[in-house]
Design a protein around this motif. Structure first.
Motif, PDB file in Angstrom:
ATOM      1  N   SER A 446       0.810  -1.225   0.000  1.00 21.54           N
ATOM      2  CA  SER A 446       0.000   0.000   0.000  1.00 21.54           C
ATOM      3  C   SER A 446       0.839   1.268   0.000  1.00 21.54           C
ATOM      4  CB  SER A 446      -0.958   0.011   1.189  1.00 21.54           C
ATOM      5  OG  SER A 446      -0.242   0.038   2.412  1.00 21.54           O
ATOM      6  N   GLU A 447       2.109   1.167   0.402  1.00 17.60           N
ATOM      7  CA  GLU A 447       3.015   2.330   0.298  1.00 17.60           C
ATOM      8  C   GLU A 447       3.035   2.903  -1.114  1.00 17.60           C
ATOM      9  OE1 GLU A 447       7.073   2.034   2.639  1.00 17.60           O
ATOM     10  OE2 GLU A 447       6.514   0.113   1.734  1.00 17.60           O
ATOM     11  N   ALA A 448       2.811   2.030  -2.096  1.00 17.84           N
ATOM     12  CA  ALA A 448       2.897   2.454  -3.496  1.00 17.84           C
ATOM     13  C   ALA A 448       1.877   3.540  -3.814  1.00 17.84           C
ATOM     14  CB  ALA A 448       2.702   1.254  -4.421  1.00 17.84           C
ATOM     15  N   ILE A 449       0.757   3.572  -3.080  1.00 19.49           N
ATOM     16  CA  ILE A 449      -0.244   4.628  -3.305  1.00 19.49           C
ATOM     17  C   ILE A 449       0.319   5.980  -2.869  1.00 19.49           C
ATOM     18  CG2 ILE A 449      -2.536   5.488  -2.636  1.00 19.49           C
ATOM     19  CD1 ILE A 449      -3.432   2.543  -2.471  1.00 19.49           C
ATOM     20  N   MET A 450       0.927   6.001  -1.699  1.00 18.10           N
ATOM     21  CA  MET A 450       1.564   7.236  -1.213  1.00 18.10           C
ATOM     22  C   MET A 450       2.701   7.660  -2.154  1.00 18.10           C
ATOM     23  SD  MET A 450       3.641   7.741   2.381  1.00 18.10           S
ATOM     24  CE  MET A 450       4.959   6.613   1.861  1.00 18.10           C
ATOM     25  N   GLU A 451       3.505   6.697  -2.571  1.00 21.11           N
ATOM     26  CA  GLU A 451       4.640   7.002  -3.452  1.00 21.11           C
ATOM     27  C   GLU A 451       4.169   7.517  -4.818  1.00 21.11           C
ATOM     28  OE1 GLU A 451       7.849   7.010  -2.800  1.00 21.11           O
ATOM     29  OE2 GLU A 451       8.448   5.340  -1.525  1.00 21.11           O
ATOM     30  N   ALA A 452       3.085   6.922  -5.329  1.00 20.85           N
ATOM     31  CA  ALA A 452       2.551   7.380  -6.622  1.00 20.85           C
ATOM     32  C   ALA A 452       2.028   8.812  -6.504  1.00 20.85           C
ATOM     33  CB  ALA A 452       1.445   6.443  -7.095  1.00 20.85           C
ATOM     34  N   ALA A 453       1.373   9.118  -5.368  1.00 20.43           N
ATOM     35  CA  ALA A 453       0.903  10.486  -5.136  1.00 20.43           C
ATOM     36  C   ALA A 453       2.095  11.445  -5.094  1.00 20.43           C
ATOM     37  CB  ALA A 453       0.108  10.558  -3.835  1.00 20.43           C
ATOM     38  N   ALA A 454       3.162  11.018  -4.422  1.00 18.96           N
ATOM     39  CA  ALA A 454       4.366  11.848  -4.361  1.00 18.96           C
ATOM     40  C   ALA A 454       4.969  12.038  -5.753  1.00 18.96           C
ATOM     41  CB  ALA A 454       5.384  11.215  -3.414  1.00 18.96           C
ATOM     42  N   ALA A 455       4.909  10.981  -6.565  1.00 21.52           N
ATOM     43  CA  ALA A 455       5.434  11.078  -7.934  1.00 21.52           C
ATOM     44  C   ALA A 455       4.676  12.120  -8.742  1.00 21.52           C
ATOM     45  CB  ALA A 455       5.356   9.709  -8.617  1.00 21.52           C
ATOM     46  N   ALA A 456       3.369  12.219  -8.514  1.00 17.79           N
ATOM     47  CA  ALA A 456       2.551  13.198  -9.246  1.00 17.79           C
ATOM     48  C   ALA A 456       2.996  14.632  -8.952  1.00 17.79           C
ATOM     49  CB  ALA A 456       1.069  13.019  -8.889  1.00 17.79           C
ATOM     50  N   TYR A 457       3.571  14.833  -7.756  1.00 16.98           N
ATOM     51  CA  TYR A 457       3.978  16.194  -7.350  1.00 16.98           C
ATOM     52  C   TYR A 457       5.490  16.364  -7.302  1.00 16.98           C
ATOM     53  CZ  TYR A 457      -0.869  17.234  -6.329  1.00 16.98           C
ATOM     54  OH  TYR A 457      -2.226  17.453  -6.454  1.00 16.98           O
ATOM     55  N   GLY A 458       6.210  15.431  -7.939  1.00 20.00           N
ATOM     56  CA  GLY A 458       7.661  15.565  -8.020  1.00 20.00           C
ATOM     57  C   GLY A 458       8.383  15.340  -6.701  1.00 20.00           C
ATOM     58  N   GLU A 459       7.756  14.583  -5.779  1.00 18.68           N
ATOM     59  CA  GLU A 459       8.342  14.386  -4.453  1.00 18.68           C
ATOM     60  C   GLU A 459       8.661  12.913  -4.154  1.00 18.68           C
ATOM     61  OE1 GLU A 459       5.913  16.196  -1.414  1.00 18.68           O
ATOM     62  OE2 GLU A 459       5.381  17.894  -2.716  1.00 18.68           O
ATOM     63  N   VAL A 460       8.593  12.072  -5.168  1.00 19.72           N
ATOM     64  CA  VAL A 460       8.743  10.635  -4.920  1.00 19.72           C
ATOM     65  C   VAL A 460      10.146  10.333  -4.432  1.00 19.72           C
ATOM     66  CG1 VAL A 460       9.391  10.060  -7.317  1.00 19.72           C
ATOM     67  CG2 VAL A 460       8.272   8.342  -5.865  1.00 19.72           C
ATOM     68  N   ILE A 461      10.271   9.390  -3.490  1.00 15.76           N
ATOM     69  CA  ILE A 461      11.556   9.069  -2.896  1.00 15.76           C
ATOM     70  C   ILE A 461      12.223   7.854  -3.551  1.00 15.76           C
ATOM     71  CG2 ILE A 461      12.695   8.331  -0.734  1.00 15.76           C
ATOM     72  CD1 ILE A 461      11.683  11.229  -0.670  1.00 15.76           C
ATOM     73  N   HIS A 462      11.453   6.804  -3.801  1.00 15.67           N
ATOM     74  CA  HIS A 462      12.078   5.503  -4.106  1.00 15.67           C
ATOM     75  C   HIS A 462      12.181   5.145  -5.587  1.00 15.67           C
ATOM     76  CE1 HIS A 462      11.373   4.894   0.277  1.00 15.67           C
ATOM     77  NE2 HIS A 462      12.563   4.345   0.158  1.00 15.67           N
ATOM     78  N   ILE A 463      11.955   6.097  -6.465  1.00 15.80           N
ATOM     79  CA  ILE A 463      12.247   5.858  -7.891  1.00 15.80           C
ATOM     80  C   ILE A 463      12.945   7.105  -8.452  1.00 15.80           C
ATOM     81  CG2 ILE A 463      10.485   4.165  -8.447  1.00 15.80           C
ATOM     82  CD1 ILE A 463       8.725   6.432  -9.480  1.00 15.80           C
TER      83      ILE A 463
END
Length: 463
Positions: A446-463
């Motif tokens: 489920s972390e992937a949902i938070m990470e995908a949201a972060a990716a949408a705003y240029g804040e993703v950590i793990h990719i």
């Protein structure tokens, strides 16, 4: 035999409506012609998941070495035992509904229900005897059945629908599945997993055509990798069942092709059960096989309501249940909120699983939104790597202006259990930044949902 409410049909719309009515103090009866729980419990959602679990266990055994486990000899499918387990699970669930009816003091009337005059339902039992029952309110929840195409008439033996696909006497060596919606894909995955040679024929350009296009493409890649032959932009023109093998004439973009298979599974959707239940005589309006209702499922005739597959909206069990509750609460004088059909999750239980809710990227743009899109692949997820399930991704879509959570599209291991988070978030009008700042547990899928949201705003950590 006078009631406050009679419900015709005991599927996940009907039996849930009956229980909620009883909770609200209405004297309630439910009419069922076959088995309590309807198609979902007996011939749909539940027994198919039991079949799919058997396929998953078989796959685990065959890939045990990937997890450092040695299994002596190869796994072997006992097809009759797999089918029996599925039927036993369904029977257990149906008995559970029987218990709920008794617990809630709901009268169960076995037979075929038909509207007859104002506030009256005629019930014909298995012996052909009829009896009338009256109620102030009547909910019609008769559901649907496998849709038949004119050139793909089901004979129950070589050309079958989903019911026969669950209880075939023996496992076929080969199968052609016509239609790649949830039903078609789930059966394609199940039979392929246990060793049947499977071809899927889909009229539209993508499998699971209601899903976001990127999800469809990923699923097609995953299924092909598993050995399923997929033919999109293709139509079954005719089937010759005269020989031992069916000869399936398929029209493709490159011309006609003849496939051979023991079984053809027609999975081209469902059609509604509206025939013979007295709708016309009662003056209830229908359009294109659906009963016309208002936001609270009242028809144009006072005292008659309709829910589930026979009305507008997605033909899904959880939709029918929600409609039943909303309808009954309105009847009882409460003030329920109308259902938002754009916040209904859809799930397909193949492997990898597919789950989605809200707008696809294409639909959001067509609706006039400027969007922010974030994706997070499960190949970057620690939990997915540990589980050996790195296929797939989470894709989220936000409105660029206000941060509104427009939709989410998931493909991967166990994502059908993850989508409810997004449904709840959207119900609460959560924004993209709120999703990013909602701390998710590690390591989880489920972390992937938070990470995908972060990716949408240029804040993703793990990719």
């Amino acid at each position: 035999m006078n009631y406050d409410l009679i419900v015709i049909g005991s599927g996940p719309g009907g039996y849930v409506a009956a229980i909620r009515a009883s909770q609200l103090g209405l004297k309630t009866a439910i009419i069922e012609k076959e088995s309590l729980g309807g198609i979902c419990l007996n011939w749909g959602c539940i027994p198919t998941k039991a079949l799919l679990k058997s396929a998953q266990v078989f796959e685990y055994i065959n890939h045990a070495a990937d997890y450092g486990i040695k299994v002596n000899g190869a796994g072997e499918v006992d097809f009759k035992a797999v089918v029996k387990r599925s039927r036993d699970v369904a029977e257990g669930m149906s008995k559970g509904v029987q218990f709920l009816m008794k617990k809630n003091k709901i009268d169960v009337i076995m037979g075929f229900g038909k509207l007859k005059g104002k506030g009256t339902v005629e019930v014909k039992d298995a012996n052909g005897a009829t009896k009338d029952y009256t109620a102030k309110h009547i909910i019609v929840a008769t559901g649907g059945r496998s849709r038949e195409l004119p050139n793909l008439k089901q004979d129950g033996k070589k050309i079958i629908g989903y019911r026969q696909a669950m209880v075939l006497p023996q496992q076929p060596k080969s199968m052609v599945v016509v239609g790649s919606g949830a039903i078609g894909i789930e059966f394609a995955y199940f039979y392929n997993s246990i060793g049947t040679k499977v071809t899927v024929v889909e009229f539209l350009p993508n499998v699971v055509p209601l899903e976001d296009e990127e999800v469809s493409k990923q699923l097609e890649r995953s299924l092909k990798k598993q050995g399923i032959n997929i033919m999109t932009n293709s139509t079954v023109e005719s089937v010759d069942t005269a020989g031992d093998l069916c000869k399936i004439n398929v029209k493709t973009a490159k011309g006609n092709e003849v496939l051979e298979a023991e079984i053809v599974l027609s999975a081209v959707g469902v059609t509604t059960n509206l025939e013979g239940i007295g709708l016309e005589e009662a003056g209830v309006k229908t359009d294109k096989g659906k009963v016309l209702v208002d936001d609270y499922y009242k028809t144009n005739v006072d005292g008659i309501y309709a829910i589930g597959d026979i009305v507008k909206g997605q033909a899904l069990a959880h939709v029918a249940s929600a409609e039943g509750i909303t309808c009954v609460e309105k009847i009882a004088g409460l003030n329920p909120e109308p259902i938002n059909y754009n916040n209904i999750p859809g799930c397909t239980y193949c492997s990898p699983e597919v789950a989605s809710v809200g707008y696809t990227e294409k639909a959001a743009k067509e609706a006039g939104y400027e969007v922010k899109v974030g994706k997070f692949p499960f190949s970057a997820s620690g939990k997915a790597s540990a589980a050996g399930a790195k296929d797939g991704f989470v894709k989220v879509i936000f409105d660029a202006k206000y941060g509104e959570f427009l939709g989410a599209h998931l493909i991967g291991n166990n994502v059908t259990e993850m989508i409810a988070e997004v449904v709840t978030a959207r119900k609460l009008e959560t924004t993209g930044h709120e999703m990013i700042k909602s701390v998710h547990p590690h390591p989880t899928m489920s972390e992937a949902i938070m990470e995908a949201a972060a990716a949408a705003y240029g804040e993703v950590i793990h990719i």
